[in-house]
Scaffold this active site. Structure first.
Site, PDB file in Angstrom:
ATOM      1  N   GLU A  53       9.960  39.302  39.518  1.00 43.78           N
ATOM      2  CA  GLU A  53       9.192  38.176  40.069  1.00 43.78           C
ATOM      3  C   GLU A  53       9.001  37.096  39.011  1.00 43.78           C
ATOM      4  OE1 GLU A  53       5.573  38.977  42.266  1.00 43.78           O
ATOM      5  OE2 GLU A  53       6.245  40.992  42.745  1.00 43.78           O
ATOM      6  N   ASN A 106       2.170  36.175  37.556  1.00 47.71           N
ATOM      7  CA  ASN A 106       3.223  35.200  37.907  1.00 47.71           C
ATOM      8  C   ASN A 106       2.849  33.809  37.402  1.00 47.71           C
ATOM      9  OD1 ASN A 106       5.600  36.214  39.589  1.00 47.71           O
ATOM     10  ND2 ASN A 106       3.871  37.309  40.494  1.00 47.71           N
ATOM     11  N   ARG A 124     -12.394  27.807  57.078  1.00 49.74           N
ATOM     12  CA  ARG A 124     -11.252  27.854  56.153  1.00 49.74           C
ATOM     13  C   ARG A 124     -10.653  26.469  55.946  1.00 49.74           C
ATOM     14  NH1 ARG A 124      -6.817  31.516  57.532  1.00 49.74           N
ATOM     15  NH2 ARG A 124      -7.308  31.240  59.719  1.00 49.74           N
ATOM     16  N   LEU A 172      -3.374  30.734  54.983  1.00 53.80           N
ATOM     17  CA  LEU A 172      -3.645  29.297  55.062  1.00 53.80           C
ATOM     18  C   LEU A 172      -3.759  28.831  56.508  1.00 53.80           C
ATOM     19  CD1 LEU A 172      -1.086  28.136  52.352  1.00 53.80           C
ATOM     20  CD2 LEU A 172      -3.550  28.485  52.063  1.00 53.80           C
ATOM     21  N   HIS A 202       6.790  36.487  47.187  1.00 49.50           N
ATOM     22  CA  HIS A 202       6.424  37.653  47.984  1.00 49.50           C
ATOM     23  C   HIS A 202       7.194  38.866  47.465  1.00 49.50           C
ATOM     24  CE1 HIS A 202       4.940  39.813  51.447  1.00 49.50           C
ATOM     25  NE2 HIS A 202       6.154  40.304  51.622  1.00 49.50           N
TER      26      HIS A 202
END
Ligand code: GRF
Length: 193
Positions: free
Chosen positions: A178, A17, A69, A97, A113
């Site tokens: 996509e 992508n 994270r 995230l 997605h």
């Protein structure tokens, strides 16, 4: 001519992508440029692809931050701001995230997605669509919010599920869509900023 919007593409893997976005950005009329490709892992194949295309390819290795994270995302955020990035395009970025990055980039972070959201958030989308006997599948570009795969939908593309389809066949059919959907939706989004 107006300056092009600076987009960073965040990846974890092969980056097909990302490549489609890079190709679209080469068009003279495209309103965005891919100013950075950033991966969370050094073995993300898309890093080499980006570099070969003459785009800065940066790894902010999550391993260096252990379980923290947010610290990892703070390093990503700093790299993006240093480069004047205006929009983030997640493209196969396989790490959930924290609120830090989601809030910092609210309204300016997109994701792709491989399902017709709200159907099948999360992983194994094509396997689940096949198991359910669905007549169609597809992909969605949406704004990123706190819930995984949940933000406002900006665009969708649909494909039929055909008799005898395997997961690999469906994956390929959706992936082709996509690549077109992401470039077109990102361009439209950027024009509206
Ligand atoms: C794509 O199917 C995308 O929708 C999903 O992860 C996959 C990434 O593929 N989020 P690639 O790295 O862009 O080839």
């Amino acid at each position: 001519m107006l300056a092009k919007t600076k987009v960073a593409v965040l990846i974890s893997g092969r980056g097909s992508n990302m490549e489609a976005l890079v190709r679209a950005a080469q068009g003279a009329d495209c309103p965005f440029e891919i100013a950075l490709v950033l991966a969370n892992k050094p073995d993300a194949g898309g890093l080499a692809t980006a570099q070969a295309a003459g785009i800065e390819a940066l790894c902010v290795d999550q391993k260096l931050f252990g379980k923290d994270r947010e610290a990892h995302e703070r390093a990503i955020d700093a790299a993006l701001r240093e480069r004047g990035i205006q929009v983030i395009a997640l493209a196969g970025y396989m790490r959930i995230l924290t609120a830090f990055l989601v809030d910092a980039w609210e309204g300016r972070m997109l994701n792709i997605h491989p399902s017709l959201l709200p159907a099948y958030p999360g992983l194994d989308t094509h396997g689940r669509a096949l198991a359910a006997g669905d007549a169609e599948a597809g992909c969605t570009v949406h704004l990123v919010t706190a819930g995984v795969d949940e933000g406002p939908i900006l665009g969708q593309a649909r494909v039929p599920i055909l008799p005898g389809d395997t997961e690999a066949m469906l994956t390929r059919r959706v992936l082709e869509q996509e690549h077109q959907l992401y470039a077109a939706t990102l361009a439209e989004f950027v024009r509206g900023l």
